[in-house]
Scaffold this active site. Structure first.
Site, PDB file in Angstrom:
ATOM      1  N   GLU A  35     -48.862  -2.326  33.724  1.00 40.14           N
ATOM      2  CA  GLU A  35     -50.090  -1.994  34.440  1.00 40.14           C
ATOM      3  C   GLU A  35     -51.338  -2.597  33.819  1.00 40.14           C
ATOM      4  O   GLU A  35     -52.453  -2.276  34.205  1.00 40.14           O
ATOM      5  CB  GLU A  35     -50.244  -0.479  34.542  1.00 40.14           C
ATOM      6  CG  GLU A  35     -50.125   0.271  33.232  1.00 40.14           C
ATOM      7  CD  GLU A  35     -50.122   1.777  33.428  1.00 40.14           C
ATOM      8  OE1 GLU A  35     -51.195   2.298  33.747  1.00 40.14           O
ATOM      9  OE2 GLU A  35     -49.050   2.408  33.266  1.00 40.14           O
ATOM     10  N   ASP A  44     -43.358  12.662  35.508  1.00 39.07           N
ATOM     11  CA  ASP A  44     -43.285  11.786  34.341  1.00 39.07           C
ATOM     12  C   ASP A  44     -44.296  12.267  33.314  1.00 39.07           C
ATOM     13  O   ASP A  44     -45.410  12.662  33.655  1.00 39.07           O
ATOM     14  CB  ASP A  44     -43.486  10.314  34.702  1.00 39.07           C
ATOM     15  CG  ASP A  44     -44.844   9.996  35.285  1.00 39.07           C
ATOM     16  OD1 ASP A  44     -45.734   9.575  34.534  1.00 39.07           O
ATOM     17  OD2 ASP A  44     -45.012  10.178  36.509  1.00 39.07           O
TER      18      ASP A  44
END
Length: 243
Positions: free
Chosen positions: A123, A35
């Protein structure tokens, strides 16, 4: 080459499979992926795919209600050109409107059949309460699912999951970050779908260190996490049922 990946595959995975209850249920195949965002600078994707196996890649697309990653368009187009299974993610801000963030993502990302389902990267609480965080995230998830007809994937790290997300969005696929020799083992017993096991990957063609990911399954199993328009699905089903 995926140097960190090689070490993980040869040394860590067998140990992890023995340590956790998922071992007897996890298929032998591991699909390797990356990613990326602008933090990796401009990537030479031809070099990446020529030098090491790459089964899938996620690209940062948007953040909040008005930020588009500066290299999203480049990365997104290059992965399509090279035929690499691709997915786009949105970095979520709990203090922003979940609806506006979802709409911004949908306006920015032009998906094609076979792309991995959209990812909501959660997150940080941004100082908001758990209740507000979950409410706004749920709005994002519902908006994207209603628009595309596919359940978005939830990305988070194991600590944040245990503190904020246990019991929430259990019907959505889970992409979990845990930089450890051990696979994630969640207190809720929920099974993860993708494991981000390192942020120290050294890959030919990528100027900076990069996150490394593993999907424990076969290409056909990864296909189940992908998006297809409703009309495409209908045609395919009709073809399968034809004599």
């Amino acid at each position: 080459m995926l140097r960190t990946c090689a070490i993980i595959l040869l040394l860590v995975v067998p140990l992890g499979l023995n340590r956790h209850s998922v071992g007897s249920q996890v298929p032998a195949t591991e699909l390797m992926g990356l990613d990326v965002s602008h933090h990796q600078h401009e990537i030479q994707w031809d070099t990446v795919v020529a030098k090491q196996p790459l089964e899938f890649a996620f690209v940062k697309a948007t953040e909040g209600v008005d930020f588009t990653d500066s290299l999203f368009a480049h990365n997104w187009a290059e992965l399509a050109r090279l035929g690499v299974r691709r997915g786009a993610y949105h970095y979520f801000h709990a203090y922003g409107c979940g609806l506006e963030q979802a709409q911004y993502f949908l306006q920015t990302v032009q998906m094609r059949p076979g792309d991995i389902a959209p990812v909501l990267d959660i997150e940080s609480s941004d100082g908001m309460s758990k209740e507000v965080l979950l409410e706004e995230a749920a709005i994002w998830i519902q908006t994207v699912e209603q628009q595309l007809g596919v359940k978005p994937i939830i990305y988070t790290n194991q600590h944040f999951y245990e503190r904020y997300l246990v019991g929430a969005f259990d019907d959505n696929p889970l992409w979990i970050a845990r930089y450890s020799d051990n696979m994630p083992c969640l207190s809720s017993g929920k099974r993860w779908d993708i494991w981000q096991y390192s942020n120290e990957g050294c890959v030919d063609g990528i100027p900076k260190k990069v996150d490394l990911n593993m999907f424990m399954g076969t290409p056909s199993m990864l296909e189940r996490l992908c998006w297809y328009p409703a009309e495409t699905t209908t045609v395919e089903k009709a073809a399968e049922s034809a004599p």
